[in-house]
Design a protein around this motif. Structure first.
Motif, PDB file in Angstrom:
ATOM      1  N   LYS A  62      48.031  45.826  43.817  1.00  0.00           N
ATOM      2  CA  LYS A  62      46.841  46.085  44.557  1.00  0.00           C
ATOM      3  C   LYS A  62      45.657  46.254  43.326  1.00  0.00           C
ATOM      4  O   LYS A  62      44.747  45.734  43.994  1.00  0.00           O
ATOM      5  CB  LYS A  62      46.954  47.624  45.176  1.00  0.00           C
ATOM      6  CG  LYS A  62      45.964  48.010  45.911  1.00  0.00           C
ATOM      7  CD  LYS A  62      46.172  49.110  46.466  1.00  0.00           C
ATOM      8  CE  LYS A  62      45.030  49.663  47.300  1.00  0.00           C
ATOM      9  NZ  LYS A  62      45.113  51.010  47.924  1.00  0.00           N
ATOM     10  N   ARG A  65      44.743  42.792  42.209  1.00  0.00           N
ATOM     11  CA  ARG A  65      44.063  42.058  43.200  1.00  0.00           C
ATOM     12  C   ARG A  65      42.520  42.498  43.160  1.00  0.00           C
ATOM     13  O   ARG A  65      41.768  41.868  43.381  1.00  0.00           O
ATOM     14  CB  ARG A  65      44.722  42.084  44.463  1.00  0.00           C
ATOM     15  CG  ARG A  65      46.110  41.192  44.379  1.00  0.00           C
ATOM     16  CD  ARG A  65      46.650  41.372  45.964  1.00  0.00           C
ATOM     17  NE  ARG A  65      47.883  40.501  45.713  1.00  0.00           N
ATOM     18  CZ  ARG A  65      49.018  40.717  46.493  1.00  0.00           C
ATOM     19  NH1 ARG A  65      48.862  41.678  47.350  1.00  0.00           N
ATOM     20  NH2 ARG A  65      49.893  39.911  46.346  1.00  0.00           N
ATOM     21  N   GLN A  66      42.525  43.817  43.317  1.00  0.00           N
ATOM     22  CA  GLN A  66      41.102  44.198  43.142  1.00  0.00           C
ATOM     23  C   GLN A  66      40.073  43.748  41.925  1.00  0.00           C
ATOM     24  O   GLN A  66      38.888  43.534  42.244  1.00  0.00           O
ATOM     25  CB  GLN A  66      40.983  45.761  43.342  1.00  0.00           C
ATOM     26  CG  GLN A  66      41.629  46.175  44.765  1.00  0.00           C
ATOM     27  CD  GLN A  66      41.750  48.033  44.421  1.00  0.00           C
ATOM     28  OE1 GLN A  66      41.681  48.439  43.414  1.00  0.00           O
ATOM     29  NE2 GLN A  66      42.179  48.505  45.586  1.00  0.00           N
ATOM     30  N   GLU A  68      40.630  41.214  40.305  1.00  0.00           N
ATOM     31  CA  GLU A  68      40.638  39.556  40.473  1.00  0.00           C
ATOM     32  C   GLU A  68      39.456  39.118  41.441  1.00  0.00           C
ATOM     33  O   GLU A  68      38.984  38.162  41.275  1.00  0.00           O
ATOM     34  CB  GLU A  68      41.821  38.778  40.738  1.00  0.00           C
ATOM     35  CG  GLU A  68      42.816  39.201  39.644  1.00  0.00           C
ATOM     36  CD  GLU A  68      44.270  38.550  40.235  1.00  0.00           C
ATOM     37  OE1 GLU A  68      44.797  37.779  39.485  1.00  0.00           O
ATOM     38  OE2 GLU A  68      44.626  38.560  41.317  1.00  0.00           O
ATOM     39  N   GLU A  69      39.073  40.031  42.414  1.00  0.00           N
ATOM     40  CA  GLU A  69      38.021  40.018  43.559  1.00  0.00           C
ATOM     41  C   GLU A  69      36.798  39.896  43.004  1.00  0.00           C
ATOM     42  O   GLU A  69      35.713  39.420  43.534  1.00  0.00           O
ATOM     43  CB  GLU A  69      38.265  40.740  44.421  1.00  0.00           C
ATOM     44  CG  GLU A  69      39.375  40.739  45.467  1.00  0.00           C
ATOM     45  CD  GLU A  69      39.535  41.783  46.606  1.00  0.00           C
ATOM     46  OE1 GLU A  69      38.631  42.520  46.678  1.00  0.00           O
ATOM     47  OE2 GLU A  69      40.515  41.712  47.043  1.00  0.00           O
ATOM     48  N   ILE A  70      36.618  40.351  41.698  1.00  0.00           N
ATOM     49  CA  ILE A  70      35.171  40.542  40.795  1.00  0.00           C
ATOM     50  C   ILE A  70      34.797  39.122  40.355  1.00  0.00           C
ATOM     51  O   ILE A  70      35.663  38.821  39.490  1.00  0.00           O
ATOM     52  CB  ILE A  70      35.121  41.659  39.880  1.00  0.00           C
ATOM     53  CG1 ILE A  70      35.521  42.951  40.749  1.00  0.00           C
ATOM     54  CG2 ILE A  70      33.967  41.713  39.190  1.00  0.00           C
ATOM     55  CD1 ILE A  70      35.655  44.313  39.521  1.00  0.00           C
ATOM     56  N   PRO A  71      33.689  38.585  40.638  1.00  0.00           N
ATOM     57  CA  PRO A  71      33.489  37.228  39.919  1.00  0.00           C
ATOM     58  C   PRO A  71      33.458  37.378  38.357  1.00  0.00           C
ATOM     59  O   PRO A  71      32.786  38.462  37.982  1.00  0.00           O
ATOM     60  CB  PRO A  71      32.037  37.034  40.576  1.00  0.00           C
ATOM     61  CG  PRO A  71      32.177  37.878  41.931  1.00  0.00           C
ATOM     62  CD  PRO A  71      32.680  39.221  41.346  1.00  0.00           C
TER      63      PRO A  71
END
Length: 82
Positions: A62, A65-66, A68-71
């Protein structure tokens, strides 16, 4: 579920702009981080953060994934099951 030990490496592009968002997520998971090292690139435009994370495997995923969501972030993780 047993805790596992993980090494999480985060390469952050455009460090000045993205670092606050990365830091916010790291802080949310702070109780499971047992070590942290941050190194800027020579140009100071990128930064590499390495974390030693000890926690449940689903929480580590989790967390990853959080991030990886950041550009502009590239996240790699190595797991060492107990």
């Amino acid at each position: 579920m047993k805790d596992q030990l993980s090494v999480i490496a985060i390469m952050v592009d455009n460090r000045d702009e993205m670092a606050p968002e990365v830091q916010e997520i790291i802080t949310r998971h702070g109780r499971d981080i047992i070590s942290r090292l941050g190194v800027p690139s020579a140009s100071k435009e990128q930064g590499l953060i390495t974390l030693i994370y000890e926690g449940k495997s689903d929480e580590a995923v989790k967390f990853r994934r959080q991030l990886e969501e950041i550009p502009g972030t590239n996240v790699q993780m190595i797991n060492f099951p107990n």
